[in-house]
Design an enzyme around this catalytic site. Structure first.
Site, PDB file in Angstrom:
ATOM      1  N   ARG A   1      48.979  30.428  27.357  1.00 57.36           N
ATOM      2  CA  ARG A   1      49.421  29.917  25.817  1.00 57.36           C
ATOM      3  C   ARG A   1      50.806  30.185  25.775  1.00 57.36           C
ATOM      4  O   ARG A   1      51.368  29.606  24.650  1.00 57.36           O
ATOM      5  CB  ARG A   1      48.535  31.060  25.009  1.00 57.36           C
ATOM      6  CG  ARG A   1      48.450  30.800  23.419  1.00 57.36           C
ATOM      7  CD  ARG A   1      47.699  31.460  22.491  1.00 57.36           C
ATOM      8  NE  ARG A   1      48.352  32.936  22.591  1.00 57.36           N
ATOM      9  CZ  ARG A   1      47.644  33.918  21.726  1.00 57.36           C
ATOM     10  NH1 ARG A   1      46.433  33.759  21.189  1.00 57.36           N
ATOM     11  NH2 ARG A   1      48.345  35.067  21.748  1.00 57.36           N
TER      12      ARG A   1
ATOM     13  N   ARG B   1      48.657  43.709  24.658  1.00 57.40           N
ATOM     14  CA  ARG B   1      47.463  43.178  24.246  1.00 57.40           C
ATOM     15  C   ARG B   1      46.209  43.165  25.179  1.00 57.40           C
ATOM     16  O   ARG B   1      45.005  43.552  24.793  1.00 57.40           O
ATOM     17  CB  ARG B   1      47.835  41.492  24.175  1.00 57.40           C
ATOM     18  CG  ARG B   1      48.302  41.181  22.941  1.00 57.40           C
ATOM     19  CD  ARG B   1      48.723  39.817  22.621  1.00 57.40           C
ATOM     20  NE  ARG B   1      48.788  39.172  21.236  1.00 57.40           N
ATOM     21  CZ  ARG B   1      49.443  39.781  20.363  1.00 57.40           C
ATOM     22  NH1 ARG B   1      50.606  40.774  20.820  1.00 57.40           N
ATOM     23  NH2 ARG B   1      49.778  39.270  19.274  1.00 57.40           N
TER      24      ARG B   1
ATOM     25  N   ASN C   1      32.920  33.768  25.122  1.00 60.46           N
ATOM     26  CA  ASN C   1      33.762  32.205  25.346  1.00 60.46           C
ATOM     27  C   ASN C   1      34.172  32.051  26.674  1.00 60.46           C
ATOM     28  O   ASN C   1      35.253  32.362  26.817  1.00 60.46           O
ATOM     29  CB  ASN C   1      35.090  32.401  24.355  1.00 60.46           C
ATOM     30  CG  ASN C   1      35.569  31.077  24.226  1.00 60.46           C
ATOM     31  OD1 ASN C   1      35.196  30.125  24.738  1.00 60.46           O
ATOM     32  ND2 ASN C   1      37.017  31.161  23.725  1.00 60.46           N
ATOM     33  N   ASP C   2      33.087  31.529  27.308  1.00 59.84           N
ATOM     34  CA  ASP C   2      33.382  30.962  28.612  1.00 59.84           C
ATOM     35  C   ASP C   2      33.686  29.365  28.611  1.00 59.84           C
ATOM     36  O   ASP C   2      34.601  28.852  28.441  1.00 59.84           O
ATOM     37  CB  ASP C   2      32.226  31.266  29.589  1.00 59.84           C
ATOM     38  CG  ASP C   2      32.495  31.052  31.007  1.00 59.84           C
ATOM     39  OD1 ASP C   2      33.639  30.351  31.356  1.00 59.84           O
ATOM     40  OD2 ASP C   2      31.802  31.254  31.869  1.00 59.84           O
TER      41      ASP C   2
ATOM     42  N   GLY D   1      43.403  36.423  22.581  1.00 57.19           N
ATOM     43  CA  GLY D   1      43.413  35.697  23.520  1.00 57.19           C
ATOM     44  C   GLY D   1      41.953  35.314  23.788  1.00 57.19           C
ATOM     45  O   GLY D   1      41.686  34.498  24.611  1.00 57.19           O
ATOM     46  N   ALA D   2      41.095  35.986  23.012  1.00 60.35           N
ATOM     47  CA  ALA D   2      39.475  35.485  23.144  1.00 60.35           C
ATOM     48  C   ALA D   2      39.230  34.198  22.722  1.00 60.35           C
ATOM     49  O   ALA D   2      38.091  33.771  23.338  1.00 60.35           O
ATOM     50  CB  ALA D   2      38.727  36.702  22.511  1.00 60.35           C
ATOM     51  N   GLY D   3      39.769  33.549  21.770  1.00 62.89           N
ATOM     52  CA  GLY D   3      39.447  32.492  21.484  1.00 62.89           C
ATOM     53  C   GLY D   3      39.209  31.952  19.976  1.00 62.89           C
ATOM     54  O   GLY D   3      38.660  30.961  19.659  1.00 62.89           O
TER      55      GLY D   3
ATOM     56  N   ARG E   1      55.353  32.466  15.694  1.00 64.89           N
ATOM     57  CA  ARG E   1      55.420  31.689  16.585  1.00 64.89           C
ATOM     58  C   ARG E   1      55.677  30.211  16.692  1.00 64.89           C
ATOM     59  O   ARG E   1      55.457  29.869  15.334  1.00 64.89           O
ATOM     60  CB  ARG E   1      54.146  31.706  17.517  1.00 64.89           C
ATOM     61  CG  ARG E   1      53.632  32.955  18.096  1.00 64.89           C
ATOM     62  CD  ARG E   1      52.164  32.912  18.541  1.00 64.89           C
ATOM     63  NE  ARG E   1      51.446  34.037  18.847  1.00 64.89           N
ATOM     64  CZ  ARG E   1      50.557  34.451  18.771  1.00 64.89           C
ATOM     65  NH1 ARG E   1      49.406  33.722  18.298  1.00 64.89           N
ATOM     66  NH2 ARG E   1      49.943  35.993  18.985  1.00 64.89           N
TER      67      ARG E   1
END
Ligand SMILES: Nc1nc2c(ncn2[C@@H]2O[C@H](COP(=O)(O)OP(=O)(O)O)[C@@H](O)[C@H]2O)c(=O)[nH]1
Ligand SMILES: Nc1ncnc2c1ncn2[C@@H]1O[C@H](COP(=O)(O)OP(=O)(O)O)[C@@H](O)[C@H]1O
Length: 198
Positions: free
Chosen positions: A137, A148, A171-172, A14-16, A44
Site C-alpha cells: 500500500r 500496526r 478477507n482473502d 490493512g485488513a481491507g 496521506r
C-alpha cells in the site's frame, strides 16, 4: 419509526476495510453514509479533509473531547482517532445507514452507548499477508508498519471474545469477502431503500 441500524467495521489496519467500503458505497449510492472520524495523523496523498477524516491537531481534538462532543475516541499507533456525535447525526438525519470504521477500542466504547450497530470484523488471512498488503500500500514508514502489525496481533486476539462481533469476515478473496459483507447487510439495505422511497 427507527431508522436503519448503523454498521461498525473494525479489524487490523490493512485488513481491507476501506477497500470493502469503497465497493459498498459505489454499489449503493445514497444508501450508506460514512461517519467521518477526526484524527491527528497526517493526511496521506489523495486523502481529502472532511471526506476521509477531519484532520485536526491534538490540541483541537482534545478540546472537543473535553466539551463532550465525541461518542468515542482512542489512541492508535501514536495518533488520536475519534467519532464525533455530529459525524453520526449528519448521516442519520438523512436516513442513511451510518458506517463507522473504528479500531477495537472503538468497538468496546461503542458497546457502552445506545447506538446499537451491527458489528463486523474484517481480518486478513494471516499476519504475513497483512504485512505484505501494508507494504504494497506504500502508506507506512517502517516504524508505523511495525506499530500496526503489533496492534494487529492484539486486535486478532481480542476479537476472539465470544459475541463481540456479529460477523467475522476473512478477507482473502476480495469478491468473496464483499459478498459476505453484502449478505449480512441485505436486510438493512432493504429497509433503507424502502424508507427512502416513502
Ligand atoms: N476508535 C476509533 N478508531 C478509528 C477511528 N477512525 C479510524 N479508526 C481506526 O484507526 C486505525 C488506523 O486508521 P488509519 O490511520 O486510517 O489507517 P488504516 O486503517 O491502515 O487505513 C484503524 O484501525 C481504524 O479503524 C475512530 O473514529 N475511532
Ligand atoms: N482481498 C484482497 N486481496 C489483495 N489485496 C487486498 C485485498 N483487500 C485489500 N487489499 C489491499 O490491501 C491494502 C490494505 O487495504 P485497506 O482497504 O487499505 O485496509 P484497511 O482500510 O483495513 O486499513 C490495500 O492496498 C488494498 O488494495
Amino acid at each position: 419509526m427507527q431508522g436503519p441500524r448503523p454498521v461498525v467495521l473494525s479489524g487490523p489496519s490493512g485488513a481491507g476495510k476501506s477497500t470493502l467500503l469503497k465497493k459498498l458505497f459505489k454499489d449503493y449510492e445514497n444508501v450508506f453514509g460514512f461517519s467521518v472520524s477526526h484524527t491527528t495523523r497526517k493526511p496521506r496523498p489523495g486523502e481529502v479533509n472532511g471526506k476521509d477524516y477531519h484532520f485536526v491537531s491534538r490540541e483541537d481534538m482534545q478540546k472537543e473531547i473535553d466539551a463532550g462532543e465525541f461518542i468515542e475516541h482512542a489512541e492508535f499507533s501514536g495518533n488520536m482517532y475519534g467519532t464525533s456525535k455530529g459525524a453520526v447525526q449528519a448521516i442519520q438525519a438523512q436516513n442513511q445507514i451510518c458506517v463507522l470504521d473504528v479500531d477495537i477500542q472503538g468497538v468496546k466504547s461503542i458497546k457502552r452507548t445506545d447506538l446499537n450497530p451491527i458489528y463486523i470484523s474484517v481480518q486478513p488471512p494471516s499476519i504475513d499477508v497483512l504485512e505484505k498488503r501494508l507494504r504494497d500500500r506504500q502508506t507506512e514508514t517502517e516504524e508505523s508498519l511495525r506499530k500496526r502489525l503489533t496492534a494487529a496481533c492484539i486486535d486478532l486476539e481480542l476479537s476472539k471474545e465470544p459475541g463481540l462481533f456479529d460477523l467475522v469476515i476473512i478477507n482473502d478473496d476480495l469478491e468473496k469477502a464483499y459478498s459476505e459483507l453484502k449478505e449480512m447487510l441485505l436486510e438493512e439495505i432493504k429497509k433503507a431503500q424502502e424508507s427512502r422511497k416513502s
